[in-house]
Design an enzyme around this catalytic site. Structure first.
Site, PDB file in Angstrom:
ATOM      1  N   GLU A  18       0.851  -1.198   0.000  1.00  0.00           N
ATOM      2  CA  GLU A  18       0.000   0.000   0.000  1.00  0.00           C
ATOM      3  C   GLU A  18       0.883   1.242   0.000  1.00  0.00           C
ATOM      4  OE1 GLU A  18      -3.394   0.420   2.962  1.00  0.00           O
ATOM      5  OE2 GLU A  18      -2.113   2.083   3.579  1.00  0.00           O
ATOM      6  N   THR A  49      -3.947   4.760  -1.039  1.00  0.00           N
ATOM      7  CA  THR A  49      -4.868   5.254  -0.024  1.00  0.00           C
ATOM      8  C   THR A  49      -5.580   6.527  -0.479  1.00  0.00           C
ATOM      9  OG1 THR A  49      -3.058   6.439   1.021  1.00  0.00           O
ATOM     10  CG2 THR A  49      -3.579   4.271   1.912  1.00  0.00           C
ATOM     11  N   HIS A  94      -8.327   3.179  -2.935  1.00  0.00           N
ATOM     12  CA  HIS A  94      -9.214   3.136  -1.767  1.00  0.00           C
ATOM     13  C   HIS A  94     -10.322   4.154  -2.014  1.00  0.00           C
ATOM     14  CE1 HIS A  94      -6.031   1.358   1.181  1.00  0.00           C
ATOM     15  NE2 HIS A  94      -6.126   0.687   0.040  1.00  0.00           N
ATOM     16  N   ARG A 124     -15.168   3.069   4.958  1.00  0.00           N
ATOM     17  CA  ARG A 124     -15.976   4.191   5.440  1.00  0.00           C
ATOM     18  C   ARG A 124     -15.148   5.457   5.550  1.00  0.00           C
ATOM     19  NH1 ARG A 124     -17.686   4.701  11.571  1.00  0.00           N
ATOM     20  NH2 ARG A 124     -15.522   5.422  11.557  1.00  0.00           N
ATOM     21  N   TYR A 179     -10.679  -6.146  11.089  1.00  0.00           N
ATOM     22  CA  TYR A 179      -9.880  -5.703  12.240  1.00  0.00           C
ATOM     23  C   TYR A 179      -9.640  -6.834  13.231  1.00  0.00           C
ATOM     24  CZ  TYR A 179     -11.189  -1.281  10.198  1.00  0.00           C
ATOM     25  OH  TYR A 179     -11.356  -0.255   9.304  1.00  0.00           O
ATOM     26  N   HIS A 183     -12.576  -3.205  15.410  1.00  0.00           N
ATOM     27  CA  HIS A 183     -12.637  -1.785  15.070  1.00  0.00           C
ATOM     28  C   HIS A 183     -12.953  -1.016  16.352  1.00  0.00           C
ATOM     29  CE1 HIS A 183     -14.398   2.017  13.537  1.00  0.00           C
ATOM     30  NE2 HIS A 183     -13.382   1.900  12.710  1.00  0.00           N
ATOM     31  N   LYS A 199     -20.813  -6.920   4.874  1.00  0.00           N
ATOM     32  CA  LYS A 199     -20.091  -6.408   3.684  1.00  0.00           C
ATOM     33  C   LYS A 199     -19.826  -7.550   2.697  1.00  0.00           C
ATOM     34  CE  LYS A 199     -16.781  -4.197   6.316  1.00  0.00           C
ATOM     35  NZ  LYS A 199     -15.695  -3.277   6.685  1.00  0.00           N
ATOM     36  N   GLN A 210      -6.499  -4.703   9.126  1.00  0.00           N
ATOM     37  CA  GLN A 210      -5.737  -3.641   9.770  1.00  0.00           C
ATOM     38  C   GLN A 210      -4.392  -4.237  10.174  1.00  0.00           C
ATOM     39  OE1 GLN A 210      -4.635  -0.788  10.190  1.00  0.00           O
ATOM     40  NE2 GLN A 210      -6.483   0.170  11.057  1.00  0.00           N
ATOM     41  N   GLN A 246       6.650   6.576  15.370  1.00  0.00           N
ATOM     42  CA  GLN A 246       5.600   5.565  15.121  1.00  0.00           C
ATOM     43  C   GLN A 246       5.314   4.693  16.357  1.00  0.00           C
ATOM     44  OE1 GLN A 246       6.677   3.354  11.615  1.00  0.00           O
ATOM     45  NE2 GLN A 246       6.183   5.048  10.243  1.00  0.00           N
TER      46      GLN A 246
HETATM   47  P1  FAD Z   1     -17.240   0.050   8.411  1.00  0.00           P
HETATM   48  O1  FAD Z   1     -17.153  -1.307   7.873  1.00  0.00           O
HETATM   49  O2  FAD Z   1     -18.365   0.908   7.964  1.00  0.00           O
HETATM   50  O3  FAD Z   1     -17.246  -0.058  10.000  1.00  0.00           O
HETATM   51  C1  FAD Z   1     -17.102   1.109  10.819  1.00  0.00           C
HETATM   52  C2  FAD Z   1     -17.656   0.820  12.204  1.00  0.00           C
HETATM   53  O4  FAD Z   1     -19.079   0.763  12.133  1.00  0.00           O
HETATM   54  C3  FAD Z   1     -17.232  -0.527  12.806  1.00  0.00           C
HETATM   55  O5  FAD Z   1     -17.123  -0.360  14.191  1.00  0.00           O
HETATM   56  C4  FAD Z   1     -18.376  -1.458  12.453  1.00  0.00           C
HETATM   57  O6  FAD Z   1     -18.477  -2.540  13.359  1.00  0.00           O
HETATM   58  C5  FAD Z   1     -19.557  -0.507  12.556  1.00  0.00           C
HETATM   59  N1  FAD Z   1     -20.668  -0.820  11.638  1.00  0.00           N
HETATM   60  C6  FAD Z   1     -20.583  -1.210  10.365  1.00  0.00           C
HETATM   61  N2  FAD Z   1     -21.816  -1.340   9.827  1.00  0.00           N
HETATM   62  C7  FAD Z   1     -22.695  -1.014  10.794  1.00  0.00           C
HETATM   63  C8  FAD Z   1     -24.105  -0.933  10.864  1.00  0.00           C
HETATM   64  N3  FAD Z   1     -24.867  -1.198   9.812  1.00  0.00           N
HETATM   65  N4  FAD Z   1     -24.670  -0.556  12.046  1.00  0.00           N
HETATM   66  C9  FAD Z   1     -23.908  -0.253  13.112  1.00  0.00           C
HETATM   67  N5  FAD Z   1     -22.551  -0.311  13.106  1.00  0.00           N
HETATM   68  C10 FAD Z   1     -21.965  -0.681  11.962  1.00  0.00           C
HETATM   69  N6  FAD Z   1      -9.172   5.361   5.836  1.00  0.00           N
HETATM   70  C11 FAD Z   1      -9.075   6.367   4.928  1.00  0.00           C
HETATM   71  O7  FAD Z   1      -9.580   7.461   5.180  1.00  0.00           O
HETATM   72  N7  FAD Z   1      -8.423   6.192   3.737  1.00  0.00           N
HETATM   73  C12 FAD Z   1      -7.856   5.008   3.391  1.00  0.00           C
HETATM   74  O8  FAD Z   1      -7.271   4.888   2.322  1.00  0.00           O
HETATM   75  C13 FAD Z   1      -7.949   3.917   4.313  1.00  0.00           C
HETATM   76  N8  FAD Z   1      -7.441   2.697   4.030  1.00  0.00           N
HETATM   77  C14 FAD Z   1      -7.611   1.641   4.900  1.00  0.00           C
HETATM   78  C15 FAD Z   1      -7.156   0.364   4.548  1.00  0.00           C
HETATM   79  C16 FAD Z   1      -7.320  -0.712   5.417  1.00  0.00           C
HETATM   80  C17 FAD Z   1      -6.841  -2.082   5.002  1.00  0.00           C
HETATM   81  C18 FAD Z   1      -7.912  -0.511   6.687  1.00  0.00           C
HETATM   82  C19 FAD Z   1      -8.043  -1.661   7.658  1.00  0.00           C
HETATM   83  C20 FAD Z   1      -8.378   0.742   7.046  1.00  0.00           C
HETATM   84  C21 FAD Z   1      -8.244   1.830   6.164  1.00  0.00           C
HETATM   85  N9  FAD Z   1      -8.723   3.113   6.473  1.00  0.00           N
HETATM   86  C22 FAD Z   1      -8.620   4.147   5.559  1.00  0.00           C
HETATM   87  C23 FAD Z   1      -9.298   3.380   7.780  1.00  0.00           C
HETATM   88  C24 FAD Z   1     -10.828   3.151   7.824  1.00  0.00           C
HETATM   89  O9  FAD Z   1     -11.472   4.088   6.992  1.00  0.00           O
HETATM   90  C25 FAD Z   1     -11.269   3.306   9.278  1.00  0.00           C
HETATM   91  O10 FAD Z   1     -10.766   2.250  10.054  1.00  0.00           O
HETATM   92  C26 FAD Z   1     -12.753   3.526   9.513  1.00  0.00           C
HETATM   93  O11 FAD Z   1     -12.920   3.952  10.865  1.00  0.00           O
HETATM   94  C27 FAD Z   1     -13.618   2.272   9.332  1.00  0.00           C
HETATM   95  O12 FAD Z   1     -13.684   1.904   8.034  1.00  0.00           O
HETATM   96  P2  FAD Z   1     -14.458   0.538   7.610  1.00  0.00           P
HETATM   97  O13 FAD Z   1     -14.442   0.518   6.150  1.00  0.00           O
HETATM   98  O14 FAD Z   1     -13.887  -0.602   8.341  1.00  0.00           O
HETATM   99  O15 FAD Z   1     -15.918   0.902   8.139  1.00  0.00           O
END
Ligand code: FAD
Length: 317
Positions: A18, A49, A94, A124, A179, A183, A199, A210, A246
């Site tokens: 990445e 990203t 992303h 998200r 995660y 998360h 998902k 993560q 870090q």
């Molecule tokens: P989601 O899957 O939407 O989950 C977010 C939270 O909401 C979780 O706690 C989940 O349990 C909860 N949740 C999900 N669906 C529901 C529902 N229907 N009702 C209630 N709760 C729910 N961030 C960036 O800004 N840019 C990037 O490029 C980026 N790259 C990443 C790459 C990887 C591999 C990872 C692991 C993370 C990355 N992130 C990035 C960070 C990520 O955007 C954050 O961790 C964010 O807080 C959660 O994203 P998610 O896609 O896991 O969200």
């Protein structure tokens, strides 16, 4: 090629990594300098990203503060196109919910499709620094699952404008985040897995984790996923620690912990070079064990510096 096809066809663990778009004002060559050294290990895909806008306050005349929105690292889509043009490798942009209305997301997907990009990682995104919790845009996606649904809809030729007939079907392979240490917003790992499963059920085809530093946490996560009926490939994310900064930044920002052996080794470090040495040794150990267990892919987070990932790859691949 789609990431899922690469994973399904691979006979052994493959490598991916990445990268971050360069800071605004820096040229693309700074990015290529980070990618070039890793290409000899035949990475199958490179994730790029996405960094949303942040608000800053600029001092104006008479002490007034003006709220200004800036993006420090723009260029994700352009970078993906440039990488695919220069190297024989798939780029995976992303795509985040934050800062995008559904229409803007749709338009971004149309651009990606025109560029021949077949993969996206649907996320998200986090809250802006000034906000305490994630706020979707008006008419934006609230969770990554909603974004997955939107991409799946476009793959079926369903755009936001419902009356549109015979619309071009996109053909994206969708990855999502998982995660091993939960998360940070989820009530429990079980609740988080339920959301992860949603998902997958909607159409995501693989998971990238993560970063984690204790392989036992990854193996346990995979076991739990399988018990919950999540049966897609789960790609472990490996972050070589490279600097003293870090040591504090990573646990705080990514809500993960270091195993005691690693934190003991880091405690003895006086310089960034000392940290990088520990990070490389740890990364090699982690990668070798994961590879021996037959993980589909080892995905390295370079966070702007690829030298440590290159040294680890040289030992492992
Ligand atoms: P989601 O899957 O939407 O989950 C977010 C939270 O909401 C979780 O706690 C989940 O349990 C909860 N949740 C999900 N669906 C529901 C529902 N229907 N009702 C209630 N709760 C729910 N961030 C960036 O800004 N840019 C990037 O490029 C980026 N790259 C990443 C790459 C990887 C591999 C990872 C692991 C993370 C990355 N992130 C990035 C960070 C990520 O955007 C954050 O961790 C964010 O807080 C959660 O994203 P998610 O896609 O896991 O969200």
């Amino acid at each position: 090629m789609k990431v899922i096809d690469t994973l399904n066809k691979a006979k052994d663990t493959v490598l991916s990594f990445e990268i971050l778009p360069p800071l605004k004002g820096k040229g693309i060559n700074s990015l290529y300098q980070g990618i070039d050294p890793i290409m000899e290990f035949n990475p199958r895909f490179v994730n790029v990203t996405y960094h949303r806008e942040e608000y800053i306050y600029k001092k104006r005349e008479k002490g007034y503060l003006e709220k200004v929105s800036i993006r420090k690292r723009p260029g994700t889509v352009g970078i993906c196109a440039a990488i695919m043009n220069k190297y024989d490798v798939e780029a995976v942009p992303h795509l985040i919910c934050g800062g995008f209305s559904k229409e803007e997301t749709e338009n971004a997907l149309i651009d990606l499709n025109f560029l021949g990009i077949q993969n996206v990682l649907a996320l998200r995104g986090d809250a802006r620094k000034a906000e305490t919790s994630f706020m979707p845009e008006d008419n934006g996606n609230k969770y990554a699952s909603e974004l997955v649904q939107q991409v799946v809809n476009m793959n079926q030729g369903k755009y936001l404008e419902e009356e549109m007939k015979d619309a071009n079907k996109t053909n994206f392979c969708i990855g999502v985040a998982g995660y091993p240490e939960k998360h940070f917003e989820a009530m429990s790992l079980k609740a988080d897995l339920k959301n992860l499963k949603r998902k997958i059920e909607l159409g995501a085809e693989y998971i990238v984790t993560q970063m984690f530093f204790d392989n036992a946490k990854y193996f346990d996560f995979v076991d739990r996923c399988r018990k919950h009926g999540i049966d897609v490939p789960i790609i472990p994310g490996i972050k070589p620690i490279t600097s003293l900064k870090q040591i504090q930044f990573i646990p705080k920002t990514f809500h993960i912990s270091f195993p005691e052996d690693l934190s003991d080794a880091l405690e003895g470090c006086k310089t960034d070079l000392d940290v990088a040495k520990v990070g490389i040794e740890w990364g090699i150990q982690q990668s070798q064990e994961l590879k021996a267990e037959g993980v589909p892919c080892l995905h390295y987070y370079t966070m702007g510096t690829s030298e440590s990932a290159r040294k680890i790859a040289a030992h492992v691949f």
